[in-house]
Enzyme design. Structure first.
Site, PDB file in Angstrom:
ATOM      1  N   CYS A   1     -28.306  38.086 -45.069  1.00 63.87           N
ATOM      2  CA  CYS A   1     -27.396  38.987 -44.364  1.00 63.87           C
ATOM      3  C   CYS A   1     -28.203  40.111 -43.740  1.00 63.87           C
ATOM      4  CB  CYS A   1     -26.376  39.554 -45.359  1.00 63.87           C
ATOM      5  SG  CYS A   1     -25.159  40.664 -44.634  1.00 63.87           S
ATOM      6  N   LEU A   2     -27.860  40.468 -42.521  1.00 61.34           N
ATOM      7  CA  LEU A   2     -28.562  41.555 -41.852  1.00 61.34           C
ATOM      8  C   LEU A   2     -28.422  42.873 -42.608  1.00 61.34           C
ATOM      9  CD1 LEU A   2     -27.602  40.774 -38.143  1.00 61.34           C
ATOM     10  CD2 LEU A   2     -29.740  40.231 -39.330  1.00 61.34           C
TER      11      LEU A   2
ATOM     12  N   GLY B   1     -24.422  35.887 -36.873  1.00 59.31           N
ATOM     13  CA  GLY B   1     -23.105  36.491 -36.951  1.00 59.31           C
ATOM     14  C   GLY B   1     -23.234  37.970 -37.241  1.00 59.31           C
TER      15      GLY B   1
ATOM     16  N   HIS C   1     -18.668  33.953 -44.416  1.00 53.50           N
ATOM     17  CA  HIS C   1     -19.587  35.064 -44.679  1.00 53.50           C
ATOM     18  C   HIS C   1     -19.191  36.280 -43.841  1.00 53.50           C
ATOM     19  CE1 HIS C   1     -23.727  36.825 -45.359  1.00 53.50           C
ATOM     20  NE2 HIS C   1     -23.324  37.482 -44.286  1.00 53.50           N
ATOM     21  N   GLU C   2     -18.996  36.063 -42.544  1.00 51.98           N
ATOM     22  CA  GLU C   2     -18.659  37.179 -41.656  1.00 51.98           C
ATOM     23  C   GLU C   2     -17.267  37.736 -41.941  1.00 51.98           C
ATOM     24  OE1 GLU C   2     -20.968  38.626 -40.100  1.00 51.98           O
ATOM     25  OE2 GLU C   2     -22.418  36.999 -40.307  1.00 51.98           O
TER      26      GLU C   2
ATOM     27  N   GLN D   1     -20.682  46.008 -40.260  1.00 53.66           N
ATOM     28  CA  GLN D   1     -22.143  46.026 -40.190  1.00 53.66           C
ATOM     29  C   GLN D   1     -22.668  46.955 -39.101  1.00 53.66           C
ATOM     30  OE1 GLN D   1     -22.435  41.521 -40.303  1.00 53.66           O
ATOM     31  NE2 GLN D   1     -24.242  42.154 -41.493  1.00 53.66           N
TER      32      GLN D   1
ATOM     33  N   HIS E   1     -17.010  40.209 -44.783  1.00 52.95           N
ATOM     34  CA  HIS E   1     -17.322  41.607 -44.426  1.00 52.95           C
ATOM     35  C   HIS E   1     -16.048  42.381 -44.085  1.00 52.95           C
ATOM     36  CE1 HIS E   1     -21.680  41.808 -44.491  1.00 52.95           C
ATOM     37  NE2 HIS E   1     -21.774  40.693 -43.779  1.00 52.95           N
TER      38      HIS E   1
END
Length: 187
Positions: free
Chosen positions: A98-99, A45, A140-141, A50, A144
């Site tokens: 997480c990225l 995701g 999670h996404e 991000q 953000h």
């Protein structure tokens, strides 16, 4: 085109995002670039902040984790202006990464059953009840988009224990295998 992933400490990761209008210029290219970035970074995701955009857009392809979580099979979708409604208050704690927080993984409590409302890339409305690990990915996404990171869901004690790792990201000592935007250094 691969875009750099903004890492922990960038102010955009803490902003509440704005809705996307149907006439947003370059939306198709943005979505293609987000998928390319997510795949290149080996994520499941990716949210607007991000990649430096305070806009309510998320791309998800949960298929890579289908062997462990069957509800993720074939689940690839673009969420524009998503809204999450909690349907079950019981939480399950699982590891998340997480990225934007390379090299970190923490156990995060989340609900397992949500209702998701969104429009797709053609601005067609959708509504779906989602459960299990897929619900975790979506939450999670979507966090953000509200300026939240998964570390906001862990205890203060755990945050203290990972403080040096977070500082490593802030100071550029932590490297990742994908293009990244580190916090600008003060002069």
């Amino acid at each position: 085109m691969r875009l750099p992933v903004y890492l922990y400490g960038h102010p955009v990761l803490r902003k509440s995002c704005s809705d996307i209008a149907p006439d947003r210029e370059g939306l198709k290219e943005l979505i293609e670039n987000m998928y390319a970035t997510m795949y290149d970074s080996e994520g499941v995701g990716l949210a607007g902040p991000q990649i430096g955009l305070a806009e309510r857009i998320v791309v998800i392809d949960a298929d890579p984790v289908k062997d462990s979580f069957p509800e993720c099979e074939g689940r690839r979708f673009t969420l524009i202006n998503p809204e999450v409604e909690v349907l079950d208050g019981d939480t399950v704690t699982r590891a998340e990464g997480c990225l934007s927080l390379p090299g970190l993984s923490e156990n995060v409590p989340r609900v397992e059953h949500i209702r998701l409302r969104w429009v797709d890339e053609n601005f067609q409305p959708h509504e779906e009840e989602i459960s299990g690990f897929l619900a975790r990915i979506v939450q999670h996404e979507c966090d953000h988009l509200e300026g939240k990171l998964y570390i906001d869901h862990i205890s203060m004690i755990r945050r203290q224990l990972i403080k040096s790792k977070l500082n490593g990201i802030l100071t550029g000592r932590v490297r990742c295998d994908y293009p990244a935007k580190y916090v600008p250094r003060k002069k």
